[in-house]
Design a protein around this motif. Structure first.
Motif, PDB file in Angstrom:
ATOM      1  N   GLU A   6       0.828  -1.200   0.000  1.00 32.53           N
ATOM      2  CA  GLU A   6       0.000   0.000   0.000  1.00 32.53           C
ATOM      3  C   GLU A   6       0.865   1.254   0.000  1.00 32.53           C
ATOM      4  N   SER A   7       0.292   2.317  -0.519  1.00 30.10           N
ATOM      5  CA  SER A   7       0.921   3.623  -0.468  1.00 30.10           C
ATOM      6  C   SER A   7      -0.164   4.686  -0.561  1.00 30.10           C
ATOM      7  N   GLY A   9      -1.096   6.927   1.995  1.00 32.43           N
ATOM      8  CA  GLY A   9      -1.620   7.445   3.243  1.00 32.43           C
ATOM      9  C   GLY A   9      -0.895   8.701   3.667  1.00 32.43           C
ATOM     10  N   LEU A  20      -5.371   6.094  -2.054  1.00 26.73           N
ATOM     11  CA  LEU A  20      -4.531   4.984  -1.669  1.00 26.73           C
ATOM     12  C   LEU A  20      -4.317   4.055  -2.855  1.00 26.73           C
ATOM     13  N   CYS A  22      -2.557   0.128  -3.994  1.00 32.35           N
ATOM     14  CA  CYS A  22      -2.058  -1.164  -3.553  1.00 32.35           C
ATOM     15  C   CYS A  22      -1.590  -1.932  -4.774  1.00 32.35           C
ATOM     16  N   TRP A  36     -10.313  -3.114   0.519  1.00 29.74           N
ATOM     17  CA  TRP A  36      -9.688  -2.220   1.474  1.00 29.74           C
ATOM     18  C   TRP A  36     -10.403  -2.366   2.809  1.00 29.74           C
ATOM     19  N   ARG A  38     -10.030  -1.162   7.131  1.00 23.59           N
ATOM     20  CA  ARG A  38      -9.386  -0.184   7.996  1.00 23.59           C
ATOM     21  C   ARG A  38      -9.596  -0.565   9.455  1.00 23.59           C
ATOM     22  N   VAL A  92      -5.657   2.872  10.172  1.00 22.77           N
ATOM     23  CA  VAL A  92      -4.715   2.205   9.293  1.00 22.77           C
ATOM     24  C   VAL A  92      -5.527   1.474   8.238  1.00 22.77           C
ATOM     25  N   TYR A  94      -5.744  -1.170   5.115  1.00 20.97           N
ATOM     26  CA  TYR A  94      -5.083  -2.371   4.633  1.00 20.97           C
ATOM     27  C   TYR A  94      -5.679  -2.832   3.315  1.00 20.97           C
ATOM     28  N   GLN A 110       0.727  -4.327   4.190  1.00 18.65           N
ATOM     29  CA  GLN A 110       1.306  -3.928   5.472  1.00 18.65           C
ATOM     30  C   GLN A 110       0.535  -2.806   6.150  1.00 18.65           C
ATOM     31  N   THR A 112      -1.340   1.307   5.606  1.00 13.85           N
ATOM     32  CA  THR A 112      -0.896   2.682   5.470  1.00 13.85           C
ATOM     33  C   THR A 112      -1.787   3.568   6.333  1.00 13.85           C
ATOM     34  N   GLN A 113      -1.165   4.466   7.068  1.00 17.96           N
ATOM     35  CA  GLN A 113      -1.885   5.303   8.024  1.00 17.96           C
ATOM     36  C   GLN A 113      -2.555   6.471   7.325  1.00 17.96           C
TER      37      GLN A 113
END
Length: 118
Positions: A6-7, A9, A20, A22, A36, A38, A92, A94, A110, A112-113
């Motif tokens: 993921e990226s 956040g 976001l 993934c 997704w 959370r 977070v 996922y 993993q 992303t916040q």
């Protein structure tokens, strides 16, 4: 080896937007159901959105009309466009992958916040 990364956040003010991403590898992405989830601090993990191989989607009531899930099979990537963000969206997030719609996720990213300030 299956990987979901993921990226996207970060920190955003209420009313703002984030997207976001993934990226999946080691799996046939085009025939997989992607999702997704959370988990907010002190809360249970919840499904946010899901998209099937044919493009069928489902959303949690809390995000319906504000979030959009999409996929780009050529890039092996699933996206979550988040608009009109609210502080309660802080969590977070996922990425998940599964073979069928009515199945629990087989793989997870993993996380992303996402933090939404007010």
């Amino acid at each position: 080896q299956v990987q979901l990364v993921e990226s996207g956040g970060g920190l955003v003010q209420a009313g703002g937007s984030l997207r976001l991403s993934c990226a999946a590898s080691g799996v046939i992405f085009s025939i997989s159901t992607m999702g997704w989830y959370r988990q907010a601090l002190g809360k249970q993990r919840e499904l946010v959105a899901r998209i099937a191989r044919a493009g069928n989607t489902a959303y949690a009531d809390a995000v319906l009309g504000r979030f959009t899930i999409s996929r780009d099979n050529a890039k092996n990537t699933v996206y979550l466009q988040m608009d009109s963000l609210k502080p309660e969206d802080t969590a977070v997030y996922y990425c998940s992958l599964q073979s069928y719609w009515n199945e629990s996720p087989r793989y997870w990213g993993q996380g992303t916040q996402v933090t939404v300030s007010s």
